[in-house]
Design a protein around this motif. Structure first.
Motif, PDB file in Angstrom:
ATOM      1  N   ARG A   4       0.842  -1.113   0.036  1.00  0.00           N
ATOM      2  CA  ARG A   4      -0.006   0.008   0.034  1.00  0.00           C
ATOM      3  C   ARG A   4       0.912   1.492  -0.836  1.00  0.00           C
ATOM      4  NH1 ARG A   4      -4.078   0.422   4.314  1.00  0.00           N
ATOM      5  NH2 ARG A   4      -4.387   2.111   3.355  1.00  0.00           N
ATOM      6  N   ARG A   5       2.315   1.267   0.023  1.00  0.00           N
ATOM      7  CA  ARG A   5       3.345   2.358   0.650  1.00  0.00           C
ATOM      8  C   ARG A   5       4.044   3.037  -0.438  1.00  0.00           C
ATOM      9  NH1 ARG A   5      -0.996   3.989   2.502  1.00  0.00           N
ATOM     10  NH2 ARG A   5      -1.006   3.642   4.644  1.00  0.00           N
ATOM     11  N   GLN A   6       4.527   3.758  -1.151  1.00  0.00           N
ATOM     12  CA  GLN A   6       5.580   3.746  -1.946  1.00  0.00           C
ATOM     13  C   GLN A   6       6.919   4.004  -1.227  1.00  0.00           C
ATOM     14  OE1 GLN A   6       5.438   6.531  -4.939  1.00  0.00           O
ATOM     15  NE2 GLN A   6       2.827   5.999  -5.337  1.00  0.00           N
ATOM     16  N   ASN A   7       8.290   3.225  -1.665  1.00  0.00           N
ATOM     17  CA  ASN A   7       9.243   4.607  -1.159  1.00  0.00           C
ATOM     18  C   ASN A   7       9.421   4.862  -0.428  1.00  0.00           C
ATOM     19  OD1 ASN A   7       9.788   1.474  -0.479  1.00  0.00           O
ATOM     20  ND2 ASN A   7      11.128   0.817  -2.174  1.00  0.00           N
ATOM     21  N   ARG A   8       9.627   6.153   0.063  1.00  0.00           N
ATOM     22  CA  ARG A   8       9.990   7.006   0.621  1.00  0.00           C
ATOM     23  C   ARG A   8      11.545   7.120   1.405  1.00  0.00           C
ATOM     24  NH1 ARG A   8       8.533  12.065   1.902  1.00  0.00           N
ATOM     25  NH2 ARG A   8       9.109  13.167   3.694  1.00  0.00           N
ATOM     26  N   LYS A   9      12.642   8.399   0.819  1.00  0.00           N
ATOM     27  CA  LYS A   9      13.711   8.262   1.182  1.00  0.00           C
ATOM     28  C   LYS A   9      13.807   8.708   2.113  1.00  0.00           C
ATOM     29  CE  LYS A   9      15.419   8.396  -3.515  1.00  0.00           C
ATOM     30  NZ  LYS A   9      15.698   9.101  -5.624  1.00  0.00           N
ATOM     31  N   ASP A  10      15.298   8.870   2.490  1.00  0.00           N
ATOM     32  CA  ASP A  10      15.246   9.413   4.208  1.00  0.00           C
ATOM     33  C   ASP A  10      16.550   9.794   4.307  1.00  0.00           C
ATOM     34  OD1 ASP A  10      14.928   9.971   7.334  1.00  0.00           O
ATOM     35  OD2 ASP A  10      16.326   8.153   7.585  1.00  0.00           O
ATOM     36  N   ALA A  11      17.405  10.614   4.582  1.00  0.00           N
ATOM     37  CA  ALA A  11      18.790  11.110   4.519  1.00  0.00           C
ATOM     38  C   ALA A  11      19.208   9.681   5.428  1.00  0.00           C
ATOM     39  CB  ALA A  11      18.703  12.713   5.246  1.00  0.00           C
ATOM     40  N   TYR A  12      18.802   9.106   6.779  1.00  0.00           N
ATOM     41  CA  TYR A  12      19.966   8.040   7.052  1.00  0.00           C
ATOM     42  C   TYR A  12      20.433   6.665   6.702  1.00  0.00           C
ATOM     43  CZ  TYR A  12      20.405  12.132  10.233  1.00  0.00           C
ATOM     44  OH  TYR A  12      21.267  13.671  11.267  1.00  0.00           O
ATOM     45  N   THR A  13      19.032   6.658   5.877  1.00  0.00           N
ATOM     46  CA  THR A  13      18.398   5.453   5.349  1.00  0.00           C
ATOM     47  C   THR A  13      18.322   4.913   4.162  1.00  0.00           C
ATOM     48  OG1 THR A  13      18.830   2.800   6.479  1.00  0.00           O
ATOM     49  CG2 THR A  13      16.674   4.607   6.605  1.00  0.00           C
ATOM     50  N   GLY A  14      17.691   3.861   3.803  1.00  0.00           N
ATOM     51  CA  GLY A  14      16.597   3.411   2.108  1.00  0.00           C
ATOM     52  C   GLY A  14      15.558   4.597   2.307  1.00  0.00           C
ATOM     53  N   ALA A  15      13.983   3.896   3.727  1.00  0.00           N
ATOM     54  CA  ALA A  15      13.386   4.450   3.416  1.00  0.00           C
ATOM     55  C   ALA A  15      12.901   4.774   5.207  1.00  0.00           C
ATOM     56  CB  ALA A  15      12.228   3.799   2.897  1.00  0.00           C
ATOM     57  N   ALA A  16      12.400   5.528   5.316  1.00  0.00           N
ATOM     58  CA  ALA A  16      11.340   6.271   6.739  1.00  0.00           C
ATOM     59  C   ALA A  16      10.554   6.632   6.465  1.00  0.00           C
ATOM     60  CB  ALA A  16      12.174   7.189   7.534  1.00  0.00           C
ATOM     61  N   VAL A  17       9.174   5.636   7.541  1.00  0.00           N
ATOM     62  CA  VAL A  17       7.843   5.470   7.226  1.00  0.00           C
ATOM     63  C   VAL A  17       7.180   6.076   8.786  1.00  0.00           C
ATOM     64  CG1 VAL A  17       8.024   4.613   4.986  1.00  0.00           C
ATOM     65  CG2 VAL A  17       7.723   3.764   6.721  1.00  0.00           C
ATOM     66  N   PRO A  18       6.025   6.330   8.689  1.00  0.00           N
ATOM     67  CA  PRO A  18       5.121   6.333   9.892  1.00  0.00           C
ATOM     68  C   PRO A  18       4.567   5.024   9.537  1.00  0.00           C
ATOM     69  CG  PRO A  18       4.440   8.187   8.480  1.00  0.00           C
ATOM     70  CD  PRO A  18       5.292   7.610   7.428  1.00  0.00           C
ATOM     71  N   LEU A  19       4.552   3.850  10.201  1.00  0.00           N
ATOM     72  CA  LEU A  19       4.395   2.634  10.110  1.00  0.00           C
ATOM     73  C   LEU A  19       3.402   2.203  10.936  1.00  0.00           C
ATOM     74  CD1 LEU A  19       4.085   0.615   7.649  1.00  0.00           C
ATOM     75  CD2 LEU A  19       5.822  -0.672   8.763  1.00  0.00           C
ATOM     76  N   LEU A  20       2.476   1.147  11.348  1.00  0.00           N
ATOM     77  CA  LEU A  20       1.471   0.701  12.530  1.00  0.00           C
ATOM     78  C   LEU A  20       2.021   1.142  13.216  1.00  0.00           C
ATOM     79  CD1 LEU A  20       2.382  -3.043  11.561  1.00  0.00           C
ATOM     80  CD2 LEU A  20       0.623  -1.603  10.902  1.00  0.00           C
ATOM     81  N   GLY A  21       1.615   3.116  13.812  1.00  0.00           N
ATOM     82  CA  GLY A  21       1.762   4.086  14.673  1.00  0.00           C
ATOM     83  C   GLY A  21       3.209   4.431  14.811  1.00  0.00           C
ATOM     84  N   TRP A  22       4.427   4.097  14.343  1.00  0.00           N
ATOM     85  CA  TRP A  22       5.312   4.206  14.793  1.00  0.00           C
ATOM     86  C   TRP A  22       6.343   4.651  13.815  1.00  0.00           C
ATOM     87  CZ3 TRP A  22       6.165   4.724  19.853  1.00  0.00           C
ATOM     88  CH2 TRP A  22       5.644   3.600  20.426  1.00  0.00           C
ATOM     89  N   PRO A  23       7.216   5.607  14.606  1.00  0.00           N
ATOM     90  CA  PRO A  23       8.309   6.247  12.980  1.00  0.00           C
ATOM     91  C   PRO A  23       9.251   5.122  12.403  1.00  0.00           C
ATOM     92  CG  PRO A  23       8.827   7.188  14.992  1.00  0.00           C
ATOM     93  CD  PRO A  23       7.539   6.600  15.235  1.00  0.00           C
ATOM     94  N   ILE A  24       9.670   4.888  11.128  1.00  0.00           N
ATOM     95  CA  ILE A  24      10.066   2.889  11.088  1.00  0.00           C
ATOM     96  C   ILE A  24      10.807   3.240  10.158  1.00  0.00           C
ATOM     97  CG2 ILE A  24       9.925   1.108  10.971  1.00  0.00           C
ATOM     98  CD1 ILE A  24       8.977   1.503  13.598  1.00  0.00           C
ATOM     99  N   ALA A  25      12.625   2.932   9.981  1.00  0.00           N
ATOM    100  CA  ALA A  25      13.032   2.742   9.019  1.00  0.00           C
ATOM    101  C   ALA A  25      13.363   1.739   8.586  1.00  0.00           C
ATOM    102  CB  ALA A  25      15.046   3.609   9.545  1.00  0.00           C
ATOM    103  N   LEU A  26      13.722   1.967   7.211  1.00  0.00           N
ATOM    104  CA  LEU A  26      13.634   0.635   6.366  1.00  0.00           C
ATOM    105  C   LEU A  26      14.977   0.328   5.927  1.00  0.00           C
ATOM    106  CD1 LEU A  26      10.461   1.060   5.177  1.00  0.00           C
ATOM    107  CD2 LEU A  26      10.849  -0.011   7.212  1.00  0.00           C
ATOM    108  N   ASP A  27      15.644  -0.431   5.874  1.00  0.00           N
ATOM    109  CA  ASP A  27      16.267  -0.793   5.101  1.00  0.00           C
ATOM    110  C   ASP A  27      16.725  -2.287   4.878  1.00  0.00           C
ATOM    111  OD1 ASP A  27      18.808   0.662   2.827  1.00  0.00           O
ATOM    112  OD2 ASP A  27      20.155   0.491   4.533  1.00  0.00           O
ATOM    113  N   LYS A  28      17.492  -3.175   3.293  1.00  0.00           N
ATOM    114  CA  LYS A  28      18.054  -4.646   3.222  1.00  0.00           C
ATOM    115  C   LYS A  28      17.670  -5.165   3.841  1.00  0.00           C
ATOM    116  CE  LYS A  28      21.825  -2.381   2.034  1.00  0.00           C
ATOM    117  NZ  LYS A  28      23.904  -1.961   2.701  1.00  0.00           N
TER     118      LYS A  28
END
Length: 310
Positions: free
Chosen positions: A146-170
């Motif tokens: 349901r989501r599209q990747n959102r770039k983040d300065a510190y990692t691959g992507a960072a998103v508001p997910l399941l109620g929390w600010p979450i970073a994603l990578d690899k």
């Protein structure tokens, strides 16, 4: 620093609709992010279980006013080793009589045993550094799609997910250090802290701490009782005298409090249409005060709305 929820998940689309798709509404009719959240239907709000609320009562202020701080603990799969320890510490009343002993400007407020001599309860887990991360496989595929990747300065992507600010990578995911997030103080690696020393972010998001320290929750009420404290004058903002420290009367899991005293809160589902509109409004302010929409927003500038529940 004691002195001190995806293999590829994805983010909200935070760009404004094009003029070809939709003519802009008159400025006076465009709601602010807060108004969008306030208008969200009841079905878009998720109750926070009382068992996930950590209630910290500080000593009253100089005018005798109570000071209560409520922390929402992280859900699985994040930080469960440390959170298990925190539950044991609260059940043992370990924090009663300890203090807020560090307040560093534009950084953190920290609490625990300033003497570092108070014996810890038995049975606390030693949590490995690998637990700073969680596997992306823990997340529902429908959320990913349901989501599209959102770039983040510190990692691959960072998103508001399941109620929390979450970073994603690899294939990994982890919570990030936004304002009000609560983490575990530790000594030098490989020590990861027990959970007895906790801090909350009271300044600009220190994202360099991500994946280096365990995050276990966020302050959802009462952050002002920590962020407004006098800054410590010692190294790293530690208070140098006992008189400067702010006593902690008690810290309890909410379910251990009398029913009438248990706080009730709910948050706006980050998977709801209401949140998508809210996040877009955070990234592109179109309400009357703003002249030019920013065109984007840092993950920490899209705080998940939380409100007291009836």
């Amino acid at each position: 620093m004691k002195h001190s929820l995806l293999a590829a998940a994805a983010a909200l689309t935070l760009t404004a609709p094009s003029a070809a798709q939709q003519a802009p509404a008159p400025a006076a009719e465009i709601p602010s992010p807060g108004e969008i959240a306030a208008a969200a239907p009841a079905k878009d709000w998720i109750a926070i279980p009382a068992s996930d609320l950590l209630v910290m009562d500080l000593a009253p202020d100089v005018k005798g006013k109570p000071r209560r701080v409520v922390i929402q603990l992280m859900p699985a799969p994040f930080s469960q080793g440390w959170i298990g320890n925190i539950r044991k510490l609260a059940a043992a009343h370990w924090w009663d009589g300890t203090s807020v002993n560090r307040v560093q400007d534009n950084y953190v407020a920290q609490w625990g045993d300033a003497t570092e001599k108070k014996a810890l309860p038995d049975g606390l887990a030693v949590v490995p550094e690998s637990n700073y991360l969680a596997s992306g496989r823990a997340f529902p595929i429908k959320v990913v799609l349901r989501r599209q990747n959102r770039k983040d300065a510190y990692t691959g992507a960072a998103v508001p997910l399941l109620g929390w600010p979450i970073a994603l990578d690899k294939g990994s995911a982890w919570p990030v250090h936004c304002y009000g997030m609560v983490g575990v103080g530790r000594n030098m690696s490989p020590d990861t802290g027990s959970g007895a020393e906790l801090y909350t972010v009271i300044g600009h998001a220190p994202r360099h701490l991500d994946r280096n320290i365990a995050l276990v929750g966020r302050v959802i009420s009462g952050i002002e009782y920590l962020s407004s404290l006098p800054r410590g004058t010692g190294a790293l903002g530690f208070y140098e005298t006992e008189a400067e420290r702010v006593p902690i009367a008690s810290i309890r899991i909410a379910t251990d409090l009398p029913s009438a005293d248990q706080p009730k809160f709910e948050y706006l589902s980050t998977e709801s249409d209401s949140f998508a509109k809210y996040a877009d409004a955070r990234a592109n302010r179109r309400d009357p005060f703003f002249i030019k929409p920013a065109g984007g927003a840092d993950i920490c500038n899209i705080p998940v709305p939380v409100r007291a529940a009836k």
